[in-house]
Design a protein around this motif. Structure first.
Motif, PDB file in Angstrom:
ATOM      1  N   ASP A  98       0.830  -1.202   0.000  1.00 31.10           N
ATOM      2  CA  ASP A  98       0.000   0.000   0.000  1.00 31.10           C
ATOM      3  C   ASP A  98       0.867   1.256   0.000  1.00 31.10           C
ATOM      4  OD1 ASP A  98      -2.333  -1.449  -0.018  1.00 31.10           O
ATOM      5  OD2 ASP A  98      -2.530  -1.481   2.166  1.00 31.10           O
ATOM      6  N   ALA A  99       1.905   1.280   0.825  1.00 30.15           N
ATOM      7  CA  ALA A  99       2.800   2.433   0.857  1.00 30.15           C
ATOM      8  C   ALA A  99       3.574   2.552  -0.450  1.00 30.15           C
ATOM      9  CB  ALA A  99       3.757   2.317   2.034  1.00 30.15           C
ATOM     10  N   MET A 100       3.861   1.428  -1.084  1.00 30.55           N
ATOM     11  CA  MET A 100       4.617   1.431  -2.333  1.00 30.55           C
ATOM     12  C   MET A 100       3.802   2.001  -3.492  1.00 30.55           C
ATOM     13  SD  MET A 100       7.619   0.593  -3.509  1.00 30.55           S
ATOM     14  CE  MET A 100       8.259  -0.621  -2.353  1.00 30.55           C
ATOM     15  N   ARG A 101       2.485   1.867  -3.458  1.00 30.82           N
ATOM     16  CA  ARG A 101       1.644   2.253  -4.590  1.00 30.82           C
ATOM     17  C   ARG A 101       1.841   3.721  -4.970  1.00 30.82           C
ATOM     18  NH1 ARG A 101      -2.597   0.264  -7.342  1.00 30.82           N
ATOM     19  NH2 ARG A 101      -2.740  -1.572  -6.004  1.00 30.82           N
ATOM     20  N   SER A 102       1.922   4.615  -3.986  1.00 33.59           N
ATOM     21  CA  SER A 102       2.037   6.046  -4.299  1.00 33.59           C
ATOM     22  C   SER A 102       3.370   6.384  -4.958  1.00 33.59           C
ATOM     23  CB  SER A 102       1.873   6.873  -3.022  1.00 33.59           C
ATOM     24  OG  SER A 102       2.927   6.611  -2.113  1.00 33.59           O
ATOM     25  N   LEU A 103       4.338   5.488  -4.898  1.00 30.04           N
ATOM     26  CA  LEU A 103       5.651   5.737  -5.478  1.00 30.04           C
ATOM     27  C   LEU A 103       5.811   5.131  -6.867  1.00 30.04           C
ATOM     28  CD1 LEU A 103       7.623   4.974  -2.216  1.00 30.04           C
ATOM     29  CD2 LEU A 103       7.542   7.207  -3.352  1.00 30.04           C
ATOM     30  N   LEU A 104       4.772   4.473  -7.356  1.00 24.39           N
ATOM     31  CA  LEU A 104       4.832   3.832  -8.669  1.00 24.39           C
ATOM     32  C   LEU A 104       3.977   4.598  -9.665  1.00 24.39           C
ATOM     33  CD1 LEU A 104       4.454   0.094  -7.609  1.00 24.39           C
ATOM     34  CD2 LEU A 104       6.548   1.234  -8.347  1.00 24.39           C
ATOM     35  N   PRO A 105       4.410   4.673 -10.923  1.00 22.13           N
ATOM     36  CA  PRO A 105       3.555   5.279 -11.951  1.00 22.13           C
ATOM     37  C   PRO A 105       2.238   4.518 -12.044  1.00 22.13           C
ATOM     38  CG  PRO A 105       5.786   4.906 -12.769  1.00 22.13           C
ATOM     39  CD  PRO A 105       5.690   4.201 -11.453  1.00 22.13           C
ATOM     40  N   GLN A 106       1.158   5.227 -12.228  1.00 22.96           N
ATOM     41  CA  GLN A 106      -0.142   4.568 -12.291  1.00 22.96           C
ATOM     42  C   GLN A 106      -0.384   4.055 -13.714  1.00 22.96           C
ATOM     43  OE1 GLN A 106      -1.815   4.030  -9.335  1.00 22.96           O
ATOM     44  NE2 GLN A 106       0.171   4.867  -8.704  1.00 22.96           N
ATOM     45  N   ASP A 107       0.119   2.884 -13.987  1.00 19.41           N
ATOM     46  CA  ASP A 107      -0.058   2.274 -15.295  1.00 19.41           C
ATOM     47  C   ASP A 107      -0.422   0.809 -15.121  1.00 19.41           C
ATOM     48  OD1 ASP A 107       2.316   0.979 -14.621  1.00 19.41           O
ATOM     49  OD2 ASP A 107       3.553   2.320 -15.820  1.00 19.41           O
ATOM     50  N   ALA A 108      -0.512   0.098 -16.245  1.00 15.32           N
ATOM     51  CA  ALA A 108      -0.967  -1.305 -16.200  1.00 15.32           C
ATOM     52  C   ALA A 108      -0.014  -2.196 -15.439  1.00 15.32           C
ATOM     53  CB  ALA A 108      -1.152  -1.823 -17.627  1.00 15.32           C
ATOM     54  N   LEU A 109       1.254  -1.802 -15.345  1.00 18.65           N
ATOM     55  CA  LEU A 109       2.248  -2.634 -14.680  1.00 18.65           C
ATOM     56  C   LEU A 109       2.141  -2.569 -13.157  1.00 18.65           C
ATOM     57  CD1 LEU A 109       4.817  -4.406 -14.980  1.00 18.65           C
ATOM     58  CD2 LEU A 109       6.151  -2.290 -15.048  1.00 18.65           C
ATOM     59  N   THR A 110       1.556  -1.484 -12.625  1.00 21.78           N
ATOM     60  CA  THR A 110       1.578  -1.250 -11.179  1.00 21.78           C
ATOM     61  C   THR A 110       0.926  -2.376 -10.394  1.00 21.78           C
ATOM     62  OG1 THR A 110       1.648   1.149 -11.451  1.00 21.78           O
ATOM     63  CG2 THR A 110       0.834   0.321  -9.352  1.00 21.78           C
ATOM     64  N   ASP A 111      -0.265  -2.793 -10.779  1.00 21.89           N
ATOM     65  CA  ASP A 111      -0.973  -3.833 -10.024  1.00 21.89           C
ATOM     66  C   ASP A 111      -0.189  -5.148 -10.033  1.00 21.89           C
ATOM     67  OD1 ASP A 111      -3.005  -2.121  -9.340  1.00 21.89           O
ATOM     68  OD2 ASP A 111      -4.344  -2.745 -10.958  1.00 21.89           O
ATOM     69  N   THR A 112       0.417  -5.476 -11.162  1.00 24.07           N
ATOM     70  CA  THR A 112       1.216  -6.701 -11.238  1.00 24.07           C
ATOM     71  C   THR A 112       2.445  -6.600 -10.338  1.00 24.07           C
ATOM     72  OG1 THR A 112       0.480  -7.122 -13.503  1.00 24.07           O
ATOM     73  CG2 THR A 112       2.486  -8.225 -12.783  1.00 24.07           C
ATOM     74  N   LEU A 113       3.116  -5.452 -10.366  1.00 22.67           N
ATOM     75  CA  LEU A 113       4.284  -5.247  -9.506  1.00 22.67           C
ATOM     76  C   LEU A 113       3.922  -5.423  -8.035  1.00 22.67           C
ATOM     77  CD1 LEU A 113       6.182  -2.162 -10.967  1.00 22.67           C
ATOM     78  CD2 LEU A 113       7.127  -4.436 -10.583  1.00 22.67           C
ATOM     79  N   LEU A 114       2.801  -4.828  -7.630  1.00 27.51           N
ATOM     80  CA  LEU A 114       2.410  -4.893  -6.224  1.00 27.51           C
ATOM     81  C   LEU A 114       1.953  -6.294  -5.836  1.00 27.51           C
ATOM     82  CD1 LEU A 114       0.577  -1.467  -5.857  1.00 27.51           C
ATOM     83  CD2 LEU A 114       2.893  -2.077  -5.133  1.00 27.51           C
ATOM     84  N   ALA A 115       1.295  -6.998  -6.752  1.00 35.20           N
ATOM     85  CA  ALA A 115       0.846  -8.363  -6.449  1.00 35.20           C
ATOM     86  C   ALA A 115       2.041  -9.292  -6.252  1.00 35.20           C
ATOM     87  CB  ALA A 115      -0.060  -8.882  -7.560  1.00 35.20           C
ATOM     88  N   THR A 116       3.040  -9.184  -7.120  1.00 36.63           N
ATOM     89  CA  THR A 116       4.224 -10.030  -6.966  1.00 36.63           C
ATOM     90  C   THR A 116       5.034  -9.611  -5.739  1.00 36.63           C
ATOM     91  OG1 THR A 116       5.407  -8.603  -8.547  1.00 36.63           O
ATOM     92  CG2 THR A 116       4.404 -10.612  -9.408  1.00 36.63           C
ATOM     93  N   PHE A 117       5.115  -8.310  -5.475  1.00 34.46           N
ATOM     94  CA  PHE A 117       5.833  -7.814  -4.300  1.00 34.46           C
ATOM     95  C   PHE A 117       5.190  -8.349  -3.023  1.00 34.46           C
ATOM     96  CE2 PHE A 117       6.661  -4.211  -1.260  1.00 34.46           C
ATOM     97  CZ  PHE A 117       8.019  -4.449  -1.105  1.00 34.46           C
ATOM     98  N   GLY A 118       3.868  -8.372  -2.985  1.00 35.57           N
ATOM     99  CA  GLY A 118       3.172  -8.896  -1.814  1.00 35.57           C
ATOM    100  C   GLY A 118       3.384 -10.381  -1.614  1.00 35.57           C
TER     101      GLY A 118
END
Length: 310
Positions: free
Chosen positions: A50-70
């Protein structure tokens, strides 16, 4: 009210308005790059998507990055900025961290060209990945497609935030094989997964074949193709008007891991053919086989297994 009092109130109101405007402006500022860098390192160490989301560009890759990071196995420890290099709207950082007990360095850059500090694309780890079977891998519940090389395996690049991950050959219910690795931006080693069919792959794929054969059993006006059926209706009918099937036992599936071909044998099916006999009467005839057999191939696409009946 005296004029001096009115002037004092007006002056006080003006000062308050200026103070409020300054407060709003300060709250709207994105903060310094150093502040954002510290937030990024804290989020990396805590595995805080959740804290990481604001530091990532809001594009199609963001949700995948956060899902794998989690779904990462382990996160960086003891992060500390060791160097920073501002260059216009981009500031590049290096930070010392411990990952899997080893000391290493990660590099990342932040830009404020969108009105808030976000990571640049080259801050992410790009992991060259190959698998000997299938054309995708899974990290947690997230399936990441690779590029097929025309054979049974595939290769491609995984884009990840710094952490330790386990990638599994996908689909994970039919394939065995995984690799655990550290993603540390520009010094990440290639990953190779030696994948193979799971011992119970045929049993796991059986429901897919059964569903296909259920489609074969729908009433139709002709013998359904690619269903392993040879109904000798011409021995009793001059014209066929309807065929219906009753499946008593599905053919049991087995897969050849060397060729990824399959055979499903020993099924039991009863076929009823309705039509016109040679005398012009409407009649029906029933046929039964205890050796219903279908053949085909197993392929993989987009992280899923597909049975194709010949």
């Amino acid at each position: 009210m005296k004029r001096t009092t009115v002037i004092a109130i007006v002056a006080a109101s003006a000062v308050l308005a200026v103070a409020l405007a300054a407060l709003v402006w300060n709250l709207a500022r994105p903060g310094s790059a150093d502040d954002a860098a510290e937030r990024y390192l804290r989020a990396l160490a805590a595995g805080d998507a959740d804290a990481m989301r604001s530091l990532l560009p809001q594009d199609a890759l963001t949700d995948t990055l956060l899902a794998t990071f989690g779904a990462a196995d382990a996160y960086v420890q003891e992060p500390e900025i060791t160097d920073s290099e501002p260059d216009g709207e981009v500031t590049t950082y290096r930070a010392s961290v411990r990952l899997q007990g080893d000391a290493t360095t990660i590099r990342f850059a932040l830009t404020d060209d969108s009105g808030s500090w976000t990571l640049t694309d080259d801050s992410l780890a790009v992991i060259e990945t190959t698998t000997t079977l299938g054309e995708a891998v899974a990290i947690g519940e997230t399936v990441l497609p690779l590029h097929t090389d025309g054979a049974q395996g595939a290769d491609g690049a995984l884009t990840l935030l710094p952490a330790v991950y386990t990638a599994q050959a996908a689909p994970t219910d039919l394939l065995d094989g995984d690799a655990t690795f550290a993603a540390i931006t520009d010094r990440s080693a290639p990953v190779s997964i030696d994948a193979m069919l799971a011992p119970d792959a045929a049993a796991r794929a059986q429901p897919q074949l059964d569903a296909y054969l259920d489609g074969c059993a729908q009433a139709t006006t002709e013998v359904p193709p690619r269903c392993g059926l040879a109904i000798p209706w011409a021995a009793d009918l001059a014209e066929l008007t309807e065929v219906s099937l009753r499946i008593e036992a599905y053919p049991a599936l087995s897969i050849d891991p060397a060729t990824l071909s399959f055979i499903a044998a020993d099924g039991v099916v009863v076929a009823t053919a309705v039509g016109v006999d040679r005398g012009g009467a409407t009649v029906s005839a029933t046929y039964r086989t205890d050796a219903w057999t279908v053949r085909g191939a197993l392929t993989f696409t987009e992280g899923q297994a597909l049975l194709t009946v010949f």
